[in-house]
Enzyme design. Structure first.
Site, PDB file in Angstrom:
ATOM      1  N   CYS A 155       2.972   0.258   4.019  1.00  0.00           N
ATOM      2  CA  CYS A 155       2.835   1.158   5.309  1.00  0.00           C
ATOM      3  C   CYS A 155       2.128   0.236   6.368  1.00  0.00           C
ATOM      4  O   CYS A 155       2.254   0.636   7.416  1.00  0.00           O
ATOM      5  CB  CYS A 155       1.469   2.037   4.842  1.00  0.00           C
ATOM      6  N   GLU A 197      -4.964   7.652   3.456  1.00  0.00           N
ATOM      7  CA  GLU A 197      -4.364   6.413   3.845  1.00  0.00           C
ATOM      8  C   GLU A 197      -2.956   6.711   3.871  1.00  0.00           C
ATOM      9  O   GLU A 197      -2.511   6.765   2.931  1.00  0.00           O
ATOM     10  CB  GLU A 197      -4.665   5.007   3.084  1.00  0.00           C
ATOM     11  N   GLU A 233       8.455   6.041  10.558  1.00  0.00           N
ATOM     12  CA  GLU A 233       8.436   5.091   9.351  1.00  0.00           C
ATOM     13  C   GLU A 233       9.556   5.103   8.629  1.00  0.00           C
ATOM     14  O   GLU A 233       9.966   6.162   8.038  1.00  0.00           O
ATOM     15  CB  GLU A 233       7.272   5.461   8.737  1.00  0.00           C
ATOM     16  N   LYS A 257      -4.203  10.510 -10.665  1.00  0.00           N
ATOM     17  CA  LYS A 257      -2.622  11.137 -10.501  1.00  0.00           C
ATOM     18  C   LYS A 257      -1.898  10.130  -9.894  1.00  0.00           C
ATOM     19  O   LYS A 257      -1.940   9.887  -8.579  1.00  0.00           O
ATOM     20  CB  LYS A 257      -2.374  12.315 -10.004  1.00  0.00           C
TER      21      LYS A 257
END
Length: 481
Positions: A282, A249, A382, A174
């Site tokens: 990231c 992750e 973040e 997906k």
């Protein structure tokens, strides 16, 4: 406009059982560039069933057969790599030169590294001389659900699909509904490479729909997810009922420790790394910690570099950064910039609003905050945009304390000419990866973090092993070999 409303299930393109159109927005123009369909639970079930049916035969294939299929995917990429670069640039806004040289090229880079690692795997081996009739076997875990993000689409597809196939697993992918076009092209690569029906399947959808169904499906043995920490928590909860393996992750808030003895380009390198891909990585070094004796000069350099970074459409060639992926992301970044101002950080470059001369597109001004204090929102959370936080420190111990005082632990960076210091810090920093003096990880090194950054290890032999079960067999008849 591109129309790609079908899913790739059991070796063929099929229409969704329930049609739900979803536009794909070109972030450079804010206009739809494609239309896809979002899958339902029934579509997901159909793909999982195909993968489950194909698993026994694929798991039993000789490793050389699986290797040849993966080599075929690489051959297809080389024939159509410009299409891949164009698809990535269009769907998520990577400038076309960056898309060609970095984004699309993730596929051959990781795939070749996986093949090198694959050739050295011992699929069955003795435990040791103390137990000669006990064997350790590595076997594929089964049907795996793979959920990938929009920011490095082909990087993450390759890091998941290729090791799953090499391990002998069958899979349902997906991709992000923000960047599905490159993944659908990848599905064509798999088909044309002769990957058997049912071994690789693709269903477009959103997290609440296809993502949740895959995560909770009783016939899916493993979920591999890359994305936000928030979504990672939701996936873990959905997967818990069926006790499937979950590898995550997730996000990061990388600290870049710059000491007074760092090389002359350390600050510039850190700023450019932060702004690369419009800050949508990231592992971006979003917190620059600078030794106080060189801090003021570092701020001057950072301002000069940030002000010199051009922002422009993804379709234009050149060494610029493009837009962020969508309106929601743009608004979230603007909110963080305002928060930094409100909480007293010193805005020294960039800031709110669109870059000068632009009135359309999700463009963010390359932004630098100085005098950021630990605990400020922009230091803790973040941002996922081209926003750098600069923080002074007085000692090595203070730098380590600030760097480690975060929920995240993906990548940290060290800039120093002192080798002993670098080695010491590499062990003290709480992260899955530490990169020093601009040196990137070696080919096949694992990518992954600790704490709220998840604990996946993608790439190389570790990436393949994530899709394998370890079986202990006692009483093995060595004479029958």
């Amino acid at each position: 406009m591109i129309a790609r409303r079908e899913f790739y299930i059991d070796g063929q393109w099929v229409a969704p059982l329930v049609a739900r159109d979803c536009p794909v927005i070109d972030p450079s123009t804010e206009e739809p560039c494609a239309v896809i369909s979002l899958g339902s639970d029934a579509d997901t079930d159909r793909a999982v069933a195909a993968a489950k049916a194909a698993f026994p035969a694929w798991a039993a294939t000789d490793p050389a057969v699986r290797r040849k299929a993966v080599e075929g995917i690489l051959e297809q990429y080389y024939q159509r790599k410009e299409e891949m670069a164009q698809a990535i640039s269009l769907e998520m806004g990577a400038p076309i030169d960056m898309s060609r040289n970095d984004q699309a090229e993730c596929l051959p880079w990781h795939l070749k590294n996986f093949l090198k690692a694959f050739d050295h795997i011992e699929w069955i081996r003795p435990l040791g001389p103390h137990a000669p009739d006990t064997m350790i076997a590595l076997e594929p875990i089964g049907v795996v659900g793979l959920i990938t993000p929009w920011n490095w689409p082909m990087n993450q597809v390759t890091l998941k699909v290729i090791p799953a196939l090499l391990a002998g697993c069958t899979c349902v992918l997906k991709p992000s509904e923000e960047s599905p076009l490159s993944s659908m092209l990848f599905a064509e690569f798999c088909h044309d490479a002769g990957v058997p029906p049912g071994v690789f399947n693709l269903v477009n959808g959103d997290g609440a729909g296809v993502g949740t169904r895959l995560s909770s499906h009783p016939d899916v043995e493993m979920i591999s997810f890359t994305g936000s920490t928030r979504a990672g928590r939701a996936i873990s909860k959905a997967a818990a009922e069926t006790l499937k393996r979950v590898t995550l992750e997730l996000g990061g808030k990388g600290a870049n420790l710059v000491f007074a003895d760092a090389d002359a380009r350390a600050v510039e390198r850190g700023v450019r790394h932060m702004m690369n891909n419009s800050g949508q990585s990231c592992n971006a070094p979003s917190r620059m910690l600078v030794e106080r004796s060189v801090y003021d000069r570092a701020v001057e350099i950072a301002v000069e570099v940030a002000n010199g970074i051009k922002v422009g459409p993804a379709s234009e060639p050149g060494n610029h950064i493009g837009p962020v992926v969508n309106k929601r992301q743009w608004e979230q970044i603007q909110g963080y910039i305002q928060k930094g101002i409100d909480e007293g950080a010193r805005l020294v470059a960039g800031g709110l609003g669109l870059p000068e001369g632009m009135n359309k597109g999700y463009y963010v001004r390359p932004t630098v905050f100085a005098d950021v204090k630990p605990g400020m929102t922009i230091e803790r959370e973040e941002i996922f945009g081209p926003v750098l936080c600069m923080i002074p420190f007085d000692s090595e111990e203070e730098a380590v304390r600030i760097a480690n005082d975060t929920p995240y632990g993906l990548t940290n960076y060290v800039q120093s000419a002192d080798g002993a210091r670098r080695n010491r810090l590499a062990r003290q920093l709480r992260a899955g990866m530490v990169e020093m003096n601009g040196k990137s990880r070696g080919a096949g090194a694992p990518f992954g973090g600790v704490k709220a950054s998840g604990r996946a290890r993608e790439g190389g032999v570790w990436g393949i092993e994530e899709f394998l079960e370890v079986k202990a067999i006692s009483g093995w008849d060595l004479a029958a070999e």
